[in-house]
Design an enzyme around this catalytic site. Structure first.
Site, PDB file in Angstrom:
ATOM      1  CG  ASN A  90      35.309   5.528 -14.640  1.00  0.00           C
ATOM      2  OD1 ASN A  90      34.337   4.884 -14.988  1.00  0.00           O
ATOM      3  ND2 ASN A  90      36.462   4.957 -14.347  1.00  0.00           N
ATOM      4  CB  CYS A 209      48.413  -3.060 -13.683  1.00  0.00           C
ATOM      5  SG  CYS A 209      47.069  -4.026 -13.031  1.00  0.00           S
ATOM      6  CB  CYS A 381      47.008  -6.732  -1.217  1.00  0.00           C
ATOM      7  SG  CYS A 381      46.023  -7.940  -2.094  1.00  0.00           S
TER       8      CYS A 381
END
Ligand SMILES: [Zn+2]
Lengths: 426, 106
Positions: A90, A209, A381
């Site tokens: 973040n 998303c 993935c």
């Protein structure tokens, strides 16, 4: 006291030579000096700010920037809602947090920073470290004058939109994704609500998303613009972006300014014959992120036989008894960050694109020929969700080829957890 | 030559091979037949032309049937297309049509 000075005092009193000041403390005047001297804002604007109650939902990149500007400008009451905790990923954009804050509640830390920045606000800012739900949203909106949507998902955005229409509150909304940002003020006088533009959030939920990435300064810029519009609403200035949407494309430096339609009389929420009268998940869909699930019919989850665990894959790597190769379905940008050497990159988008399937098939054939005796393919993935869907798609594409297709359970996250704790995750 | 300008933003460009700006001769919007009959060309025709000649990936993310996919705002000369007549807006030389996805990140 001498006779002369007594006479002077008397004369001054008669002439009303006394001082005055606005309804602001000397401290406030000193602190807000640079906006007090602006003729469009001035004392009137400052007093309006002191009386205004702001609700900010989301303490991410937008919220950090919006909140620090609002409290700095003298917002009387500021309530910040966010149930997330601060993560290292973040920090590049959520500029009010430091490395030492990792793991703490965002709302709590942001409130601390706002208090430190400006201890003079009428009420101390308040943190609510809870999720916004149909149960708490309307009450929160009603308790404030100006609402700022700094959230990061379709569900929360429609929830706030519905509450603002039901409670007649203006909603200053901004968003940021990749290199782009948007801003508009919903439900202010006759400006549209979110549902006037796109009535059904369920269709939109399939497309958004949090995995998409964002450039650091973009949410900061949009959050600052959001604070500016919220201040204009509170101070009674003309609200430029009511009925107008701003789109900022940082990559090309373009600003689009779009005049929006008027309120839609057929809007299911704010229209004359509205059908949405309460906050309900029936109208909001889900707050879970299913990045691509709705595009593939049926259940795409694989059974356990079609999955390989990280530790089994690590063992297979060492033994090399069964020739095996890896297909990595992440984006090329992600593949550059980290991954498995010699894997074949077939991005998820290319598997889902009907037009690209022929190319995908050719690449797989070529790779299979390079590895004689290869009878199994493992799909990888980031987290082990896309890989399951990719196995389904690849089984169709390779229907006539005798290979066993499996996916790596838990993706690269699983690999880090079970095999290599030093492997980077993002 | 009369042209219109088409732009993609907010991620829509990804479906068009990352092309953000196109200039299309107005007569090409209607395909081979329409131009000779002096037919009025609309946004509907433009959507078809984009689908046939420019849309590279995942058409279902740009169109839903013959219409634009919800979430994408169509902007004609800086105005929401609803203010301009929607899909039936008659294109004029020099028009700029922008397709912008609605962003939900924060
Ligand atoms: Zn509405």
């Amino acid at each position: 006291m001498s006779e002369i000075s007594q006479i002077t005092l008397l004369k001054n009193a008669e002439l009303h030579h006394e001082t005055y000041k606005a309804e602001l403390s000397a401290e406030e005047i000193g602190r807000y000096a640079r906006q007090l001297v602006l003729p469009n804002f001035g004392v009137k604007g400052q007093l309006a700010m002191r009386n205004a109650k702001f609700l900010v939902v989301g303490a991410g990149g937008l919220g950090c920037s919006a909140c620090i500007h609002l409290s700095g400008s003298g917002a009387g009451k500021l309530t910040i809602v966010d149930h997330d905790r601060i993560e290292a990923s973040n920090l590049h954009r959520q500029i009010m947090y430091t490395t030492a804050d990792i793991g703490r509640f965002k709302a709590e830390v942001l409130v601390e920073r706002c208090k430190n920045s400006n201890p003079l606000t009428l009420y101390p800012p308040e943190a609510l470290c809870v999720a916004l739900t149909t149960d708490n949203c309307l009450e929160l909106v009603r308790a404030h004058d100006v609402i700022l949507d700094c959230t990061d998902n379709v569900y929360a955005r429609y929830l706030l939109n519905d509450a603002c229409v039901l409670a007649s509150r203006p909603l200053v909304s901004a968003s940021a994704l990749k290199f782009d940002g948007q801003l508009t003020v919903y439900n202010f006088r006759d400006s549209v609500c979110r549902r006037c533009l796109f009535p059904d959030p369920k269709i939109l939920q399939a497309q958004s998303c949090d995995d998409n990435g964002v450039m650091g300064p973009v949410p900061g810029i949009m959050g600052a613009l959001q604070a500016m519009e919220a201040i204009k609403v509170a101070a009674g200035l003309e609200v430029t972006f009511a009925g107008i949407k701003l789109h900022y494309d940082a990559l090309t430096g373009s600003f689009y300014r779009i005049k929006l339609r008027p309120r839609n009389p057929l809007c299911p929420l704010c229209g004359a014959a509205s059908v949405i009268r309460t906050l309900s998940d029936d109208h909001l869909g889900t707050n879970t992120c299913f990045s691509r699930q709705p595009e593939v019919p049926g259940n795409f989850l694989l059974d356990q036989d079609s999955r390989i665990s990280s530790s089994d894959l690590a063992t297979a790597f060492k033994s090399e008894t069964v020739p095996n190769f890896l297909v990595d379905v992440r984006t090329p940008a992600e593949v550059q960050i980290c991954g498995f050497r010699n894997s074949l990159n077939l991005p998820m988008d290319s598997l889902l694109d009907e037009n690209a399937r022929q190319t995908v098939r050719q690449k797989l054939y070529q790779k299979l020929q390079e590895i004689p005796g290869c009878s199994s393919v493992t799909v990888v993935c980031r987290r082990g969700n896309d890989s399951q869907m990719a196995v389904h798609l690849l089984r169709k594409i390779l229907a006539d080829v005798p290979v066993i297709l499996k996916d790596l359970e838990g993706g690269l996250y699983g690999w880090k957890r079970d095999v290599d704790p030093n492997f980077p995750i993002y | 030559m009369a042209v219109i300008h088409v732009e993609f933003a907010g991620g829509v460009e990804l479906l068009f091979d990352n092309v953000k700006k196109l200039t299309i001769p107005l007569e090409c919007v209607g395909g081979d037949t329409a131009s000779k009959e002096n037919k009025i060309l609309t946004i509907k025709d433009l959507l078809q032309r984009l689908r046939q000649s420019y849309l590279k990936q995942r058409p279902e993310l740009f169109l839903q049937g013959d219409s634009i996919k919800p979430g994408i705002l169509v902007v004609i000369n800086d105005c929401d297309w609803e203010l301009m007549g929607g899909p039936d807006y008659a294109l004029a030389p020099g028009d700029t049509v922008v397709f912008i996805s609605t962003l939900h990140g924060g």
